[in-house]
Design a protein around this motif. Structure first.
Motif, PDB file in Angstrom:
ATOM      1  N   GLY A  10       8.634  -6.913   7.328  1.00  0.00           N
ATOM      2  CA  GLY A  10       8.093  -8.054   8.059  1.00  0.00           C
ATOM      3  C   GLY A  10       7.202  -7.626   9.200  1.00  0.00           C
ATOM      4  O   GLY A  10       6.836  -6.459   9.311  1.00  0.00           O
ATOM      5  N   THR A  11       6.894  -8.571  10.092  1.00  0.00           N
ATOM      6  CA  THR A  11       5.904  -8.332  11.134  1.00  0.00           C
ATOM      7  C   THR A  11       6.496  -8.113  12.524  1.00  0.00           C
ATOM      8  O   THR A  11       5.751  -8.006  13.490  1.00  0.00           O
ATOM      9  N   GLU A  12       7.806  -8.051  12.632  1.00  0.00           N
ATOM     10  CA  GLU A  12       8.465  -7.932  13.935  1.00  0.00           C
ATOM     11  C   GLU A  12       9.148  -6.573  14.091  1.00  0.00           C
ATOM     12  O   GLU A  12       9.469  -5.920  13.100  1.00  0.00           O
ATOM     13  N   LEU A  13       9.414  -6.190  15.339  1.00  0.00           N
ATOM     14  CA  LEU A  13      10.157  -4.946  15.587  1.00  0.00           C
ATOM     15  C   LEU A  13      11.552  -4.993  14.978  1.00  0.00           C
ATOM     16  O   LEU A  13      12.118  -3.971  14.624  1.00  0.00           O
ATOM     17  N   ASP A  14      12.115  -6.193  14.860  1.00  0.00           N
ATOM     18  CA  ASP A  14      13.454  -6.316  14.287  1.00  0.00           C
ATOM     19  C   ASP A  14      13.440  -6.485  12.769  1.00  0.00           C
ATOM     20  O   ASP A  14      14.488  -6.672  12.151  1.00  0.00           O
ATOM     21  N   SER A  15      12.268  -6.394  12.143  1.00  0.00           N
ATOM     22  CA  SER A  15      12.181  -6.409  10.678  1.00  0.00           C
ATOM     23  C   SER A  15      12.796  -5.123  10.140  1.00  0.00           C
ATOM     24  O   SER A  15      12.790  -4.088  10.811  1.00  0.00           O
ATOM     25  N   ALA A  16      13.295  -5.199   8.930  1.00  0.00           N
ATOM     26  CA  ALA A  16      13.923  -4.029   8.308  1.00  0.00           C
ATOM     27  C   ALA A  16      12.872  -3.021   7.865  1.00  0.00           C
ATOM     28  O   ALA A  16      11.743  -3.382   7.510  1.00  0.00           O
ATOM     29  N   ILE A  17      13.264  -1.753   7.895  1.00  0.00           N
ATOM     30  CA  ILE A  17      12.427  -0.694   7.320  1.00  0.00           C
ATOM     31  C   ILE A  17      12.310  -0.959   5.826  1.00  0.00           C
ATOM     32  O   ILE A  17      13.315  -1.191   5.155  1.00  0.00           O
ATOM     33  N   ASP A  18      11.098  -0.944   5.310  1.00  0.00           N
ATOM     34  CA  ASP A  18      10.903  -1.083   3.863  1.00  0.00           C
ATOM     35  C   ASP A  18      11.157   0.299   3.258  1.00  0.00           C
ATOM     36  O   ASP A  18      10.579   1.287   3.713  1.00  0.00           O
ATOM     37  N   PRO A  19      12.019   0.384   2.250  1.00  0.00           N
ATOM     38  CA  PRO A  19      12.338   1.704   1.685  1.00  0.00           C
ATOM     39  C   PRO A  19      11.176   2.353   0.938  1.00  0.00           C
ATOM     40  O   PRO A  19      11.209   3.540   0.655  1.00  0.00           O
ATOM     41  N   ARG A  20      10.129   1.601   0.618  1.00  0.00           N
ATOM     42  CA  ARG A  20       9.004   2.129  -0.159  1.00  0.00           C
ATOM     43  C   ARG A  20       7.816   2.379   0.758  1.00  0.00           C
ATOM     44  O   ARG A  20       7.506   1.542   1.593  1.00  0.00           O
ATOM     45  N   PHE A  21       7.145   3.482   0.572  1.00  0.00           N
ATOM     46  CA  PHE A  21       5.951   3.748   1.371  1.00  0.00           C
ATOM     47  C   PHE A  21       4.727   3.063   0.766  1.00  0.00           C
ATOM     48  O   PHE A  21       4.185   2.134   1.338  1.00  0.00           O
ATOM     49  N   GLY A  22       4.286   3.502  -0.384  1.00  0.00           N
ATOM     50  CA  GLY A  22       3.053   2.984  -0.985  1.00  0.00           C
ATOM     51  C   GLY A  22       3.108   1.514  -1.341  1.00  0.00           C
ATOM     52  O   GLY A  22       2.077   0.846  -1.391  1.00  0.00           O
ATOM     53  N   ARG A  23       4.286   0.994  -1.580  1.00  0.00           N
ATOM     54  CA  ARG A  23       4.441  -0.413  -1.957  1.00  0.00           C
ATOM     55  C   ARG A  23       5.152  -1.228  -0.873  1.00  0.00           C
ATOM     56  O   ARG A  23       5.689  -2.294  -1.125  1.00  0.00           O
ATOM     57  N   SER A  24       5.148  -0.705   0.331  1.00  0.00           N
ATOM     58  CA  SER A  24       5.750  -1.403   1.467  1.00  0.00           C
ATOM     59  C   SER A  24       5.035  -2.735   1.702  1.00  0.00           C
ATOM     60  O   SER A  24       3.823  -2.837   1.503  1.00  0.00           O
ATOM     61  N   SER A  49      -2.475   1.661  -9.604  1.00  0.00           N
ATOM     62  CA  SER A  49      -1.869   2.998  -9.554  1.00  0.00           C
ATOM     63  C   SER A  49      -2.362   3.696  -8.296  1.00  0.00           C
ATOM     64  O   SER A  49      -3.342   3.289  -7.690  1.00  0.00           O
ATOM     65  N   GLY A  50      -1.654   4.741  -7.899  1.00  0.00           N
ATOM     66  CA  GLY A  50      -2.074   5.530  -6.748  1.00  0.00           C
ATOM     67  C   GLY A  50      -1.861   4.865  -5.405  1.00  0.00           C
ATOM     68  O   GLY A  50      -2.516   5.229  -4.422  1.00  0.00           O
ATOM     69  N   ALA A  51      -0.948   3.890  -5.340  1.00  0.00           N
ATOM     70  CA  ALA A  51      -0.724   3.177  -4.076  1.00  0.00           C
ATOM     71  C   ALA A  51      -0.315   4.139  -2.961  1.00  0.00           C
ATOM     72  O   ALA A  51      -0.776   4.014  -1.825  1.00  0.00           O
ATOM     73  N   GLY A  52       0.541   5.096  -3.277  1.00  0.00           N
ATOM     74  CA  GLY A  52       1.023   6.035  -2.258  1.00  0.00           C
ATOM     75  C   GLY A  52      -0.077   6.903  -1.678  1.00  0.00           C
ATOM     76  O   GLY A  52      -0.183   7.041  -0.458  1.00  0.00           O
ATOM     77  N   THR A  53      -0.909   7.472  -2.532  1.00  0.00           N
ATOM     78  CA  THR A  53      -1.965   8.350  -2.026  1.00  0.00           C
ATOM     79  C   THR A  53      -3.044   7.545  -1.300  1.00  0.00           C
ATOM     80  O   THR A  53      -3.582   8.004  -0.297  1.00  0.00           O
ATOM     81  N   GLN A  54      -3.332   6.332  -1.778  1.00  0.00           N
ATOM     82  CA  GLN A  54      -4.294   5.484  -1.068  1.00  0.00           C
ATOM     83  C   GLN A  54      -3.743   5.104   0.308  1.00  0.00           C
ATOM     84  O   GLN A  54      -4.475   5.128   1.306  1.00  0.00           O
ATOM     85  N   ALA A  55      -2.464   4.760   0.345  1.00  0.00           N
ATOM     86  CA  ALA A  55      -1.832   4.407   1.619  1.00  0.00           C
ATOM     87  C   ALA A  55      -1.823   5.616   2.552  1.00  0.00           C
ATOM     88  O   ALA A  55      -2.048   5.478   3.757  1.00  0.00           O
ATOM     89  N   ALA A  56      -1.587   6.807   2.011  1.00  0.00           N
ATOM     90  CA  ALA A  56      -1.568   8.024   2.836  1.00  0.00           C
ATOM     91  C   ALA A  56      -2.930   8.259   3.471  1.00  0.00           C
ATOM     92  O   ALA A  56      -3.024   8.591   4.657  1.00  0.00           O
ATOM     93  N   GLN A  57      -3.995   8.074   2.712  1.00  0.00           N
ATOM     94  CA  GLN A  57      -5.347   8.231   3.258  1.00  0.00           C
ATOM     95  C   GLN A  57      -5.590   7.218   4.371  1.00  0.00           C
ATOM     96  O   GLN A  57      -6.159   7.537   5.413  1.00  0.00           O
ATOM     97  N   TRP A  58      -5.135   5.995   4.160  1.00  0.00           N
ATOM     98  CA  TRP A  58      -5.297   4.940   5.164  1.00  0.00           C
ATOM     99  C   TRP A  58      -4.539   5.298   6.440  1.00  0.00           C
ATOM    100  O   TRP A  58      -5.048   5.116   7.545  1.00  0.00           O
ATOM    101  N   VAL A  59      -3.330   5.821   6.287  1.00  0.00           N
ATOM    102  CA  VAL A  59      -2.519   6.234   7.443  1.00  0.00           C
ATOM    103  C   VAL A  59      -3.270   7.288   8.259  1.00  0.00           C
ATOM    104  O   VAL A  59      -3.302   7.225   9.488  1.00  0.00           O
ATOM    105  N   LEU A  60      -3.889   8.236   7.589  1.00  0.00           N
ATOM    106  CA  LEU A  60      -4.659   9.270   8.292  1.00  0.00           C
ATOM    107  C   LEU A  60      -5.798   8.644   9.092  1.00  0.00           C
ATOM    108  O   LEU A  60      -6.061   9.054  10.225  1.00  0.00           O
ATOM    109  N   GLU A  61      -6.457   7.636   8.518  1.00  0.00           N
ATOM    110  CA  GLU A  61      -7.564   6.965   9.208  1.00  0.00           C
ATOM    111  C   GLU A  61      -7.094   6.242  10.476  1.00  0.00           C
ATOM    112  O   GLU A  61      -7.882   6.020  11.387  1.00  0.00           O
ATOM    113  N   GLN A  62      -5.812   5.870  10.523  1.00  0.00           N
ATOM    114  CA  GLN A  62      -5.266   5.160  11.686  1.00  0.00           C
ATOM    115  C   GLN A  62      -4.867   6.107  12.817  1.00  0.00           C
ATOM    116  O   GLN A  62      -4.484   5.661  13.896  1.00  0.00           O
TER     117      GLN A  62
END
Length: 106
Positions: A10-24, A49-62
């Protein structure tokens, strides 16, 4: 100060950690210096396909220093760790709890 990204259901600090990275559902960006939270819908959630690696590239850009998630696939983890991002897997509970834990580590 560092920038932490936590996968979130979710969008709040009290939202749960999503167990998935690329599909969070969301990426919660937290600036440790200001405590500011920016929750961004995962643009790669529905990637064919490739959600994880695309997300990883995006994380680096941030400019993220630490990723907190339940699980990060090996390809995404290699991209992140190869660029100096610390990957913390096995996280659970709320985004707030995970950030407090990271901040408390030496």
């Amino acid at each position: 100060m560092s920038k932490i990204l936590a996968t979130s259901t979710g969008t709040e600090l009290d939202s749960a950690i999503d167990p998935r990275f690329g599909r969070s559902a969301y990426f919660a960006l937290i600036d440790q210096g200001t405590g500011a939270l920016e929750a961004i819908p995962n643009p790669f959630l529905d990637a064919a396909s490739g959600a994880g690696t695309q997300a990883a590239q995006w994380v680096l850009e941030q400019g993220v220093d630490v990723l907190v998630t339940g699980r990060c696939g090996p390809k995404a983890a290699a991209v992140l760790e190869g660029s100096g991002v610390r990957v913390i897997e096995g996280a659970s509970g709320s985004v707030r709890e995970a950030v407090v834990e990271v901040a408390a580590e030496p």
